[in-house]
Design an enzyme around this catalytic site. Sequence first.
Site, PDB file in Angstrom:
ATOM      1  N   ASP A   9       0.860  -1.188   0.000  1.00 51.70           N
ATOM      2  CA  ASP A   9       0.000   0.000   0.000  1.00 51.70           C
ATOM      3  C   ASP A   9       0.893   1.234   0.000  1.00 51.70           C
ATOM      4  O   ASP A   9       1.677   1.447   0.917  1.00 51.70           O
ATOM      5  CB  ASP A   9      -0.888  -0.035   1.255  1.00 51.70           C
ATOM      6  CG  ASP A   9      -1.996   1.002   1.198  1.00 51.70           C
ATOM      7  OD1 ASP A   9      -2.000   1.833   0.268  1.00 51.70           O
ATOM      8  OD2 ASP A   9      -2.849   0.975   2.100  1.00 51.70           O
ATOM      9  N   ASP A 103      -2.907   2.478  -5.999  1.00 50.31           N
ATOM     10  CA  ASP A 103      -1.832   2.515  -5.004  1.00 50.31           C
ATOM     11  C   ASP A 103      -1.796   1.317  -4.075  1.00 50.31           C
ATOM     12  O   ASP A 103      -1.132   1.342  -3.053  1.00 50.31           O
ATOM     13  CB  ASP A 103      -1.926   3.805  -4.188  1.00 50.31           C
ATOM     14  CG  ASP A 103      -3.041   3.749  -3.169  1.00 50.31           C
ATOM     15  OD1 ASP A 103      -4.084   3.138  -3.473  1.00 50.31           O
ATOM     16  OD2 ASP A 103      -2.860   4.300  -2.082  1.00 50.31           O
ATOM     17  N   GLU A 104      -2.490   0.249  -4.445  1.00 55.25           N
ATOM     18  CA  GLU A 104      -2.591  -0.882  -3.536  1.00 55.25           C
ATOM     19  C   GLU A 104      -2.667  -2.174  -4.332  1.00 55.25           C
ATOM     20  O   GLU A 104      -3.383  -2.230  -5.329  1.00 55.25           O
ATOM     21  CB  GLU A 104      -3.922  -0.749  -2.788  1.00 55.25           C
ATOM     22  CG  GLU A 104      -3.861  -0.826  -1.304  1.00 55.25           C
ATOM     23  CD  GLU A 104      -5.266  -0.748  -0.742  1.00 55.25           C
ATOM     24  OE1 GLU A 104      -5.772  -1.772  -0.294  1.00 55.25           O
ATOM     25  OE2 GLU A 104      -5.849   0.353  -0.769  1.00 55.25           O
TER      26      GLU A 104
HETATM   27 MG   LIG Z   1      -2.454   3.970   0.015  1.00 52.95          MG
END
Ligand SMILES: [Mg+2]
Length: 382
Positions: A9, A103-104
């Site tokens: 993350d 983003d993950e």
């Molecule tokens: Mg994040």
Amino acid sequence: MPRWILHVDMDAFYASVEELDRPELRGKPVIVAGPEPRGVVATASYAARKFGIRSGMPTAQAKRLCPQGIFLPPRFDRYEEVAQRIRAILGEYSPIVEPISLDEAFVDLTGTELLHGPPEKVAEEVHLRIPKEVGLSCSVGLGPNKLVAKLASDAAKPGGLKVVRPEEVQSFLDPLPVEDLWGVGPKTAARLREKGIRTVRDLREVPLGLLRSWFGPKGGEALWQLARGIDDSPVTPVREAKSLSHEVTYPEDLFDQKQIVSELRRLSFLVVDRLHEEHVLAQTVQIKVRFSDFTTYTRQTKLPEPTDHPLLVAAEAVGLFSRVEIPPGQGVRLLGVGVADLVPAEFRPLPLFVDPNITDAFHEVRRKFGPEALSLGQAGLE
Ligand SMILES: [Mg+2]
């Protein structure tokens, strides 16, 4: 074979990319947000979070809380570019990478030991490589399943690495508040709290029969498993969609205007289902029409703001079709509805005319009963 799932993350991703590209912004309250009056905050840097700014907060409110904040419009192409570099690094360790958002991502490291060494070593390597090669801070969690891996990376935020071995799962989960468990929404958490259940440990002490009587057989079972860190859900690699579309070639050409409109609407709903699955909104609606003589038209329109509302998308598709001149005597051989200019769903503007709960309810019904179950009346389009 024991499973090993990695969760990566990125920390304050959009804001961190802005700081990467403009080093003079580093350490400042950087806020990536949609424009006022209806835009919301997508990401706030840690410096901005000190002012109480959170994702999902209206931009106007964030400006009141932090007038000195540096408010930037999102640059998705750039974020996508960076996300691809991160995914490429992850892909070196396993073919099974599931991006959850830009983003993950989850990575299934099960059975990769012979090639890449112990999963714990891979986690350490990823945790070092991303900042070194991409220039951004990330949090990394490793655990025996997705539930635990995600909670581990949460616990490691920002910038840390947390490994939870199978024998540590229960002691890791027990002190966490129940709402941290994936799948325990605010409503369920509130009901549990009413019953004095606050932590995972509290939840684990409730007998299965009681949970079933409170939340139904399925819901009770799910909570019982979550409390024990049981999660068999697979890491599912998905292709990133730049655009989404559905098209159909009809065995017999369509001549009936009503039927064409109802087909456009059906295709629009299918496309919106995909938007929802991918957690994205679309700002461009496209249609494709092919007539009996194979002449093909495409039309597209850019919406004032991104949406995943089924009626809006359908209305645009029908509107586009109404602007296509039907050659005399020709029927419709093929229809397609597509969307493009996709942005992450967190950029959903604040509701203006449309109650977002209606959209949620709409999707819920269609998920349960199939795409044909909920036919919205013609009136809904006008
Ligand atoms: Mg994040």
